[in-house]
Design an enzyme around this catalytic site. Structure first.
Site, PDB file in Angstrom:
ATOM      1  N   LYS A  78       2.538  -9.279   0.604  1.00  0.00           N
ATOM      2  CA  LYS A  78       2.217  -7.877   0.878  1.00  0.00           C
ATOM      3  C   LYS A  78       3.492  -7.102   1.216  1.00  0.00           C
ATOM      4  CE  LYS A  78      -0.945  -5.083   3.766  1.00  0.00           C
ATOM      5  NZ  LYS A  78      -1.984  -5.140   4.813  1.00  0.00           N
ATOM      6  N   SER A 158      -6.340  -2.652   3.884  1.00  0.00           N
ATOM      7  CA  SER A 158      -5.110  -2.212   3.261  1.00  0.00           C
ATOM      8  C   SER A 158      -4.475  -3.246   2.345  1.00  0.00           C
ATOM      9  CB  SER A 158      -4.104  -1.839   4.350  1.00  0.00           C
ATOM     10  OG  SER A 158      -3.742  -2.975   5.119  1.00  0.00           O
ATOM     11  N   SER A 182      -8.317  -5.482   7.373  1.00  0.00           N
ATOM     12  CA  SER A 182      -7.537  -5.296   6.153  1.00  0.00           C
ATOM     13  C   SER A 182      -7.285  -6.553   5.350  1.00  0.00           C
ATOM     14  CB  SER A 182      -6.193  -4.630   6.490  1.00  0.00           C
ATOM     15  OG  SER A 182      -6.379  -3.281   6.836  1.00  0.00           O
TER      16      SER A 182
END
Length: 495
Positions: A78, A158, A182
């Protein structure tokens, strides 16, 4: 051998150790897959040179018999994790061009174990979002599509890029972060497994901060076994992170077969909310039946302060974000606004932040600044902190009363179309976190397991919440649920 990108992490590990495949060949297969899947916009910074270099080193270790679990395993990272010399922007324009001179503790540990990074993955800006539509890179597209429709769906947020990349086979596993859901919400939307560990289990050092008392990194994988393998490598005390717990790390994979026989699984009545879709309710009931079949006892429980969790979260998280994001001012790194003659340092700050932060980040910074301001601190922030303590106590009492884990839905719906909430009240989007934020507020471990499909053929997930520091028991319960759910669906390849 079948397509290399069809392997699980555990399967790839075993194939590498047997010599059936090389780390270089595996890395190239995933680099090719990521290139072919560019339309999903999940991989925003491919790292082919680094990947092949790491794969060559992994092959040497494998040949020498020095092969940790992750040796030669291609992963995606990420964009919130700082990776040395590789663009790390947290999905934000304000960090445009930032290339850290250091490695996050998590990625450093994984690379030491021989993991291969094939690329950095898209995400909501500064991890603020539930649909991966706030990113400076543009939205991620869910590889799943509803029956009879070509509409692009959200992968959740997210960690939407991480979820989409794993679901589409663009990497074997991925790193995500979870501040209010998330990891778990996008895992549910894309039919994969995602676990948020106990707060303090995984180091936060080198991960761009959103809300420091809530953020926690975790794995996103194709199945529970893969999650156990990756989580073990991520965990461990880190003296560079003051919130990192000095606890030993068990062999989570070895605990998977412990099962749930004789355990008590709580079902919180407060999670049966008005307007819950029938499909979510039915899935939840099937989950209870599956766990009973595995030998667990289901118990009705009460978490009375659940209804206050979402408003408390959306006071605490923006408050911490407004503090953490104050450091981005255009002076030392990232985006800097052009100034007009006569502009001063305050103008630089204002213009840089106005240009660099997107609308959702600006909204949360403004909310956070407001609730921390003189005259409102006690009315909002202090009250939210007290509610948080009550929510934590609710869980403690349930666990003290003999409950071993808690079963809930992960999300209130399946994945929705991109843009569907663009003009809606932001609270509608925030409601996607209704089942997940309590776990972060209480600092507990939680995992989402894919458990079925809705009428449109889209994946739905069930969430298990565990006792603090008992990720091994949580993973064994998830493994039992996974085995009985038998979820094997994969998105049809349209990209």
């Amino acid at each position: 051998m079948s397509d290399l990108t069809d392997l699980s992490l555990a399967g790839a590990r075993d194939a590498l150790r047997r010599g059936d495949v090389t780390a270089a060949g595996l890395a190239q297969a995933y680099l090719d897959a990521a290139e072919a899947g560019a339309v999903l916009n999940a991989v925003v910074t491919p790292t082919p040179d680094l990947a092949l270099q790491q794969a060559a080193a992994a092959d040497e270790r494998l040949a020498g018999g020095d092969a940790p679990d992750l040796c030669g395993i291609p992963i995606g990272v990420k964009d919130l994790f700082c990776t040395k010399g590789v663009r790390s922007q947290a999905g934000s324009k304000i960090l445009d061009g930032f290339r850290p001179e250091y490695e996050s503790t998590v990625t450093d540990r994984l690379f030491a174990d021989g993991a291969v990074m094939t690329g950095k993955l898209n995400m909501d800006e500064f991890a603020m979002g539930s649909s991966n539509e706030t990113s400076t890179y543009g939205p991620v597209v869910n590889p799943w599509r509803a029956k009879g429709s070509n509409a692009d769906l959200t992968p959740g947020g997210s960690s939407g890029g991480s979820a989409a990349a794993v679901a589409a086979g663009l990497c074997l596993a991925a790193l995500g972060t979870d501040t209010g859901g998330s990891i778990r919400q996008p895992a549910a939307f894309t039919g994969i497994v995602g676990i948020k560990p106990t707060y303090g289990r995984v180091s936060r050092w080198g991960i761009v901060a959103f809300a420091s008392s809530l953020d926690q990194a975790g794995p996103m994988t194709r199945d529970v076994r893969d999650a156990a393998i990756l989580l073990r490598a991520m965990c461990g005390h880190d003296p560079k992170d003051s919130t990192s717990a000095p606890r030993g790390v068990p062999d989570f994979e070895a605990m998977l077969e412990d099962g749930v026989a004789g355990r008590v699984i709580g079902v919180p009545r407060e999670y049966r909310m008005d307007g819950m879709p029938d499909e979510i309710e039915a899935l939840w009931r099937r989950g209870m039946d599956m766990l009973r079949d595995a030998g667990a006892t289901m118990r009705d429980i009460s978490l009375p302060h659940t209804k206050y969790a979402l408003p408390a979260y959306y006071v605490i998280a923006p408050a911490e974000a407004s503090s953490n994001l104050a450091r981005y001012d255009g002076v030392r790194f990232g985006h800097r606004a052009a100034l007009s003659q006569g502009d001063g340092i305050t103008d630089l700050y204002e213009k840089t932040r106005a240009e660099g932060f997107g609308p959702e980040v600006q909204r949360r910074v403004m909310v956070g600044t407001y609730v921390l301001s003189a005259g409102f601190y006690d009315a909002y922030y202090n009250r939210a902190r007290k509610v948080r303590a009550l929510i934590k106590r609710d869980f403690e009492q349930v666990f003290e009363d003999g409950v071993d884990a808690i079963l809930t839905p992960t999300t209130p719906s399946a994945a929705f179309p991109l843009g569907a909430m663009a003009d809606a009240d932001p609270i509608r989007m925030y409601l996607n976190d209704v089942f997940t934020v309590t776990v972060n507020l209480a600092g507990l471990p939680g995992i989402s397991v894919p458990a079925g499909l809705d009428a449109a053929g889209l994946p739905l997930g069930l969430q298990l919440i565990g006792k603090p520091w008992e990720e091994g028991a949580l993973l064994s319960a998830a493994h039992a649920l996974e085995a009985r759910a038998g979820f094997a669906a994969r998105p049809d390849r349209w990209w």
